[in-house]
Scaffold this motif. Structure first.
Motif, PDB file in Angstrom:
ATOM      1  N   LEU A   1     -48.639  45.730  39.146  1.00 48.01           N
ATOM      2  CA  LEU A   1     -49.953  46.148  38.633  1.00 48.01           C
ATOM      3  C   LEU A   1     -50.185  47.642  38.766  1.00 48.01           C
ATOM      4  O   LEU A   1     -50.735  48.274  37.876  1.00 48.01           O
ATOM      5  CB  LEU A   1     -51.075  45.411  39.367  1.00 48.01           C
ATOM      6  CG  LEU A   1     -51.241  43.936  39.041  1.00 48.01           C
ATOM      7  CD1 LEU A   1     -52.419  43.361  39.815  1.00 48.01           C
ATOM      8  CD2 LEU A   1     -51.403  43.706  37.556  1.00 48.01           C
TER       9      LEU A   1
ATOM     10  N   ILE B   1     -51.991  45.926  34.100  1.00 47.44           N
ATOM     11  CA  ILE B   1     -52.980  45.248  33.257  1.00 47.44           C
ATOM     12  C   ILE B   1     -52.944  45.819  31.841  1.00 47.44           C
ATOM     13  O   ILE B   1     -52.952  45.067  30.863  1.00 47.44           O
ATOM     14  CB  ILE B   1     -54.405  45.357  33.845  1.00 47.44           C
ATOM     15  CG1 ILE B   1     -54.512  44.577  35.153  1.00 47.44           C
ATOM     16  CG2 ILE B   1     -55.451  44.890  32.848  1.00 47.44           C
ATOM     17  CD1 ILE B   1     -54.426  43.073  35.008  1.00 47.44           C
ATOM     18  N   GLU B   2     -52.891  47.140  31.725  1.00 44.85           N
ATOM     19  CA  GLU B   2     -52.800  47.777  30.398  1.00 44.85           C
ATOM     20  C   GLU B   2     -51.554  47.296  29.657  1.00 44.85           C
ATOM     21  O   GLU B   2     -51.610  47.007  28.457  1.00 44.85           O
ATOM     22  CB  GLU B   2     -52.734  49.298  30.526  1.00 44.85           C
ATOM     23  CG  GLU B   2     -54.000  49.951  31.035  1.00 44.85           C
ATOM     24  CD  GLU B   2     -53.756  51.426  31.296  1.00 44.85           C
ATOM     25  OE1 GLU B   2     -54.071  52.236  30.400  1.00 44.85           O
ATOM     26  OE2 GLU B   2     -53.246  51.768  32.385  1.00 44.85           O
TER      27      GLU B   2
ATOM     28  N   LEU C   1     -49.906  44.449  30.189  1.00 50.44           N
ATOM     29  CA  LEU C   1     -50.085  43.035  29.869  1.00 50.44           C
ATOM     30  C   LEU C   1     -50.931  42.863  28.614  1.00 50.44           C
ATOM     31  O   LEU C   1     -50.588  42.087  27.721  1.00 50.44           O
ATOM     32  CB  LEU C   1     -50.731  42.313  31.060  1.00 50.44           C
ATOM     33  CG  LEU C   1     -51.024  40.826  30.893  1.00 50.44           C
ATOM     34  CD1 LEU C   1     -49.745  40.030  30.614  1.00 50.44           C
ATOM     35  CD2 LEU C   1     -51.734  40.297  32.140  1.00 50.44           C
ATOM     36  N   ILE C   2     -52.022  43.608  28.517  1.00 50.85           N
ATOM     37  CA  ILE C   2     -52.895  43.538  27.338  1.00 50.85           C
ATOM     38  C   ILE C   2     -52.118  43.942  26.083  1.00 50.85           C
ATOM     39  O   ILE C   2     -52.190  43.268  25.052  1.00 50.85           O
ATOM     40  CB  ILE C   2     -54.152  44.412  27.536  1.00 50.85           C
ATOM     41  CG1 ILE C   2     -55.058  43.790  28.608  1.00 50.85           C
ATOM     42  CG2 ILE C   2     -54.907  44.612  26.224  1.00 50.85           C
ATOM     43  CD1 ILE C   2     -56.179  44.695  29.093  1.00 50.85           C
TER      44      ILE C   2
ATOM     45  N   ILE D   1     -46.746  38.520  37.119  1.00 45.93           N
ATOM     46  CA  ILE D   1     -47.303  39.682  37.819  1.00 45.93           C
ATOM     47  C   ILE D   1     -46.697  39.672  39.218  1.00 45.93           C
ATOM     48  O   ILE D   1     -46.650  38.639  39.882  1.00 45.93           O
ATOM     49  CB  ILE D   1     -48.850  39.601  37.884  1.00 45.93           C
ATOM     50  CG1 ILE D   1     -49.445  39.556  36.471  1.00 45.93           C
ATOM     51  CG2 ILE D   1     -49.404  40.760  38.705  1.00 45.93           C
ATOM     52  CD1 ILE D   1     -49.106  40.750  35.592  1.00 45.93           C
TER      53      ILE D   1
ATOM     54  N   ASP E   1     -58.117  41.129  40.724  1.00 46.86           N
ATOM     55  CA  ASP E   1     -56.821  41.379  40.089  1.00 46.86           C
ATOM     56  C   ASP E   1     -56.204  40.074  39.591  1.00 46.86           C
ATOM     57  O   ASP E   1     -55.701  40.004  38.464  1.00 46.86           O
ATOM     58  CB  ASP E   1     -55.855  42.064  41.062  1.00 46.86           C
ATOM     59  CG  ASP E   1     -56.227  43.505  41.346  1.00 46.86           C
ATOM     60  OD1 ASP E   1     -56.930  44.123  40.508  1.00 46.86           O
ATOM     61  OD2 ASP E   1     -55.825  44.022  42.407  1.00 46.86           O
TER      62      ASP E   1
ATOM     63  N   GLU F   1     -58.198  38.832  36.569  1.00 44.33           N
ATOM     64  CA  GLU F   1     -57.971  39.669  35.395  1.00 44.33           C
ATOM     65  C   GLU F   1     -56.612  39.370  34.761  1.00 44.33           C
ATOM     66  O   GLU F   1     -56.478  39.297  33.533  1.00 44.33           O
ATOM     67  CB  GLU F   1     -58.079  41.151  35.777  1.00 44.33           C
ATOM     68  CG  GLU F   1     -58.161  42.057  34.589  1.00 44.33           C
ATOM     69  CD  GLU F   1     -58.517  43.492  34.959  1.00 44.33           C
ATOM     70  OE1 GLU F   1     -58.801  44.259  34.027  1.00 44.33           O
ATOM     71  OE2 GLU F   1     -58.509  43.866  36.150  1.00 44.33           O
ATOM     72  N   CYS F   2     -55.607  39.151  35.588  1.00 44.68           N
ATOM     73  CA  CYS F   2     -54.269  38.826  35.074  1.00 44.68           C
ATOM     74  C   CYS F   2     -54.263  37.463  34.389  1.00 44.68           C
ATOM     75  O   CYS F   2     -53.632  37.288  33.342  1.00 44.68           O
ATOM     76  CB  CYS F   2     -53.249  38.851  36.207  1.00 44.68           C
ATOM     77  SG  CYS F   2     -52.951  40.518  36.834  1.00 44.68           S
TER      78      CYS F   2
ATOM     79  N   HIS G   1     -56.006  37.814  30.995  1.00 43.27           N
ATOM     80  CA  HIS G   1     -55.253  38.579  30.001  1.00 43.27           C
ATOM     81  C   HIS G   1     -53.894  37.964  29.656  1.00 43.27           C
ATOM     82  O   HIS G   1     -53.117  38.556  28.916  1.00 43.27           O
ATOM     83  CB  HIS G   1     -55.099  40.034  30.426  1.00 43.27           C
ATOM     84  CG  HIS G   1     -56.394  40.783  30.366  1.00 43.27           C
ATOM     85  ND1 HIS G   1     -57.077  41.002  29.194  1.00 43.27           N
ATOM     86  CD2 HIS G   1     -57.147  41.340  31.348  1.00 43.27           C
ATOM     87  CE1 HIS G   1     -58.190  41.661  29.443  1.00 43.27           C
ATOM     88  NE2 HIS G   1     -58.263  41.876  30.743  1.00 43.27           N
TER      89      HIS G   1
ATOM     90  N   TYR H   1     -48.767  34.650  38.917  1.00 40.86           N
ATOM     91  CA  TYR H   1     -49.102  35.795  39.772  1.00 40.86           C
ATOM     92  C   TYR H   1     -48.387  35.609  41.104  1.00 40.86           C
ATOM     93  O   TYR H   1     -48.557  34.592  41.772  1.00 40.86           O
ATOM     94  CB  TYR H   1     -50.616  35.856  40.002  1.00 40.86           C
ATOM     95  CG  TYR H   1     -51.097  37.152  40.598  1.00 40.86           C
ATOM     96  CD1 TYR H   1     -51.682  38.132  39.809  1.00 40.86           C
ATOM     97  CD2 TYR H   1     -50.960  37.415  41.964  1.00 40.86           C
ATOM     98  CE1 TYR H   1     -52.129  39.332  40.345  1.00 40.86           C
ATOM     99  CE2 TYR H   1     -51.396  38.611  42.513  1.00 40.86           C
ATOM    100  CZ  TYR H   1     -51.980  39.562  41.699  1.00 40.86           C
ATOM    101  OH  TYR H   1     -52.420  40.747  42.236  1.00 40.86           O
TER     102      TYR H   1
END
Length: 146
Positions: free
Chosen positions: A60, A68-69, A71-72, A87, A96, A99-100, A103, A108
């Motif tokens: 991350l 995250i960026e 992954l998006i 992740i 976190d 959010e993962c 998205h 994780y």
């Protein structure tokens, strides 16, 4: 046995070394490539001659472009959208993890400090059928724990 193509995106030299050594000790036919930041990751994945990995381990907290960026961007890119993404982070923060999940990460994994735990978790993550696993994701089965 089919070669399993793994890609690790992680800026920490020690974490990459630890990860690579753990993979070497698994009795799986694995090919490991790595990148050190999110910009390099996206550039690597978008190269026309790149063989996409069966599984991407994505940190991350990386320079230039965070996990995250990345992954998006992966989930918004047609030919990358079905890429299995694990992740792989030191963070265990609820925000976190959520959010993962939101998205589209498949799983994780909190980076373990114990080498044998790392080997165990990598074996489990690599051998799981991610397409099946992602079909019924919930917060309870998203966080991989050994």
């Amino acid at each position: 046995m089919k070669n399993i193509n793994i890609l690790l995106a992680d800026d920490d030299d020690d974490d990459r070394l630890f990860f690579g050594e753990a993979l070497e000790q698994l009795e799986l036919n694995i090919s490991l490539n790595w990148v050190v930041n999110g910009v390099d990751l996206i550039n690597y994945l978008k190269q026309p001659d790149t063989q996409l990995p069966e599984l991407l381990f994505l940190d991350l907290n990386m320079p230039l472009k965070g996990g995250i960026e990345c992954l998006i961007e992966i989930r918004k890119t047609n030919y990358l959208r079905n890429l299995s993404v694990a992740i792989y982070s030191t963070s265990s923060a609820e925000k976190d993890i959520e959010e993962c999940l939101i998205h589209g990460a498949n799983i994780y994994i909190k980076k373990p400090s114990d080498f044998n735990v790392l080997k165990s978790i990598l074996h489990k993550a690599i051998t799981i059928n991610h397409q099946y696993h992602s079909s019924g994701l919930s917060k309870e089965n998203f966080l991989m724990v050994i």
